[in-house]
Design an enzyme around this catalytic site. Structure first.
Site, mmCIF file in Angstrom:
data_model
loop_
_atom_site.group_PDB
_atom_site.id
_atom_site.type_symbol
_atom_site.label_atom_id
_atom_site.label_comp_id
_atom_site.label_asym_id
_atom_site.label_seq_id
_atom_site.Cartn_x
_atom_site.Cartn_y
_atom_site.Cartn_z
ATOM 1 C CE LYS A 1 51.861 51.277 81.480
ATOM 2 N NZ LYS A 1 51.120 52.551 81.374
ATOM 3 C CG ASP B 1 51.982 55.466 79.744
ATOM 4 O OD1 ASP B 1 51.479 55.138 78.660
ATOM 5 O OD2 ASP B 1 52.275 54.646 80.628
#
Length: 290
Positions: A73, A109
């Site tokens: 990420k 997220d």
């Protein structure tokens, strides 16, 4: 699946390591089938060493988009063409969209986590959160929580490679929002106890609790918890981590990582397809109970 695959089927992927435990392929493929969309979603085990080649390959194959999870990420951004403001602010990407060869990275997220709380009847707005973690998902949650109106956030992390990122996150929150953020060493158990005592919600946003750290937690014991504390975990495999087991034994309301996984996925789904994910249908198919 075999009845849906055609010569026109477009590929969407998930790259992480490890990743074979992921529920995302089932979730997205079920959503594609429900809406009659000609896409297929596959998981690929990719780590930092093979990440650049994978991005090049996906671009060359005209893959429509993909999700990104640990440990990629915070690394993948340098291989993309553009980042959304949210991804830039978080320093992480969990979703890539390929528009005719232009790769744009974003992160869903934080939005997914906060939507999951709301869906479960948990209202953290105006209250205090204590959270462990400073990686991509943790940063997204912390920043989104601050933007949404959480009053205070106490971030705990070990002094590892993510410590500097945590310092930057605290600075960004305090500079750009009305939330008050502080950073603590996760090894400082006295501080951990004190911050949890004054918190409405405690969140694990580290990888502890999932493979290869299954059955482990950074929380020393149940004396750090109290019955009216809400405890959440971003881990969903296993569905009940050691942290959540401890919390349930004290009587805390708990929430695992399924809501965040569902809603961050729904946001990505819409970016790729232009359609809303049929979340009520997916909840039933996946057995989500929240």
């Amino acid at each position: 699946m075999s009845e849906r695959i055609t010569g026109h089927t477009e590929l969407i992927g998930l790259i992480a390591y490890p990743i074979r435990h992921s529920s995302s392929p089932k979730m997205h493929n079920e959503a594609f089938a429900k809406l009659g969309l000609d896409y297929a979603y596959l998981a690929f085990e990719v780590d930092n060493d093979t990440l650049e080649d994978t991005v090049k390959g996906f671009r060359a194959m005209k893959v429509r988009g993909w999700n990104v999870s640990m440990p990629n990420k915070t690394v993948i951004g340098k291989y993309l063409d553009k980042l959304t403001p949210a991804a830039e602010m978080c320093g992480a990407v969990n979703t890539v969209v390929n528009d005719n060869g232009v790769l744009t990275g974003t992160i869903t997220d934080g939005v997914g986590y906060m939507k999951g709380l709301k869906d479960a009847g948990i209202d953290a707005i105006g209250k205090k959160m204590t959270i462990a973690g400073a990686g991509g998902a943790a940063t997204a949650i912390e920043i989104q929580a601050a933007l949404d109106g959480v009053a205070e956030i106490s971030i705990f992390n070990r002094k590892d490679k993510f410590w500097a990122n945590a310092e930057e996150t605290v600075e960004k929150i305090n500079k750009n929002t009305n939330c008050k953020a502080k950073l603590f060493d996760l090894d400082d158990k006295e501080a951990l106890r004190k911050e949890i005592e004054s918190s409405y919600i405690l969140t694990n946003a580290t990888g502890m609790g999932m493979k290869p750290l299954e059955g482990q937690t950074w929380l020393p014991d149940t004396s750090f918890l109290r019955e009216d504390l809400i405890v959440t975990d971003t881990v969903y495999a296993p569905a009940k981590t050691k942290l959540l087991e401890m919390a349930e034994s004290v009587g805390c309301k708990t929430l695992n990582g399924f809501p965040m996984m569902l809603y961050q996925g729904a946001a990505a789904f819409e970016l790729w397809t232009g359609k809303e994910m049929p979340v009520d249908h997916i909840k039933k198919v996946m057995g989500f109970d929240f």
